[in-house]
Design a protein around this motif. Structure first.
Motif: not given
Length: 154
Positions: A6-29
């Motif tokens: 079930f893991l999408d290997f094409d979406s793996v990110r090695p150094a994603m930027a996110a300033g806070n938890k809310r931004q992280l969830l939005q970027t993941l979404g």
């Protein structure tokens, strides 16, 4: 259930930027929405709803935000390593730098729990967590995850 199912290997990110938890969830979404062809807002709403029940910060610098998304046919996961650890209100209070997003169909209770257990098993190993932290590229992260799959299959 194995992570590679079930893991999408094409979406793996090695150094994603996110300033806070809310931004992280939005970027993941946003990323998951593009990959799955779903409205990112619906994904973010599902994740935020789950976070209101309690933090999905697993401990040891790992978070497993998860939610159920209407219309989704199969369990979906993606993995990111953050460029900088962030406060996630994890159960141990440690900042988070490794994130596994898990999305499931609303009626997939058992499959959702099996997928969550597979991710939890992967991040329970301090050796695997350290290798994920040391991986500097997408390919290196995938190699660590694939080696874990091979070990679990043996």
């Amino acid at each position: 259930m194995r992570l590679c199912e079930f893991l999408d290997f094409d979406s793996v990110r090695p150094a994603m930027a996110a300033g806070n938890k809310r931004q992280l969830l939005q970027t993941l979404g946003q990323i998951a929405g593009q990959r799955l062809g779903f409205d990112p807002a619906a994904i973010v709403d599902s994740l935020a709803e789950r976070e209101r029940l309690g933090s999905t910060g697993f401990g040891g610098g790992v978070a497993i935000p998860h939610g159920k998304v209407a219309g989704l046919k199969n369990v979906y996961a993606m993995m990111v390593r953050l460029a900088e650890p962030l406060d996630y209100a994890a159960i141990d209070g440690a900042p988070v730098d490794l994130v596994f997003l898990l999305l499931s169909p609303p009626d997939s209770g058992a499959q959702h729990l099996k997928a969550l257990a597979a991710v939890s098993r992967a991040v329970r190993s301090e050796d695997i967590v350290e290798k994920l932290r040391g991986a500097r590229s997408r390919d290196a992260l995938i190699a660590v995850l694939m080696a874990l799959e091979e070990r679990d299959a043996a």
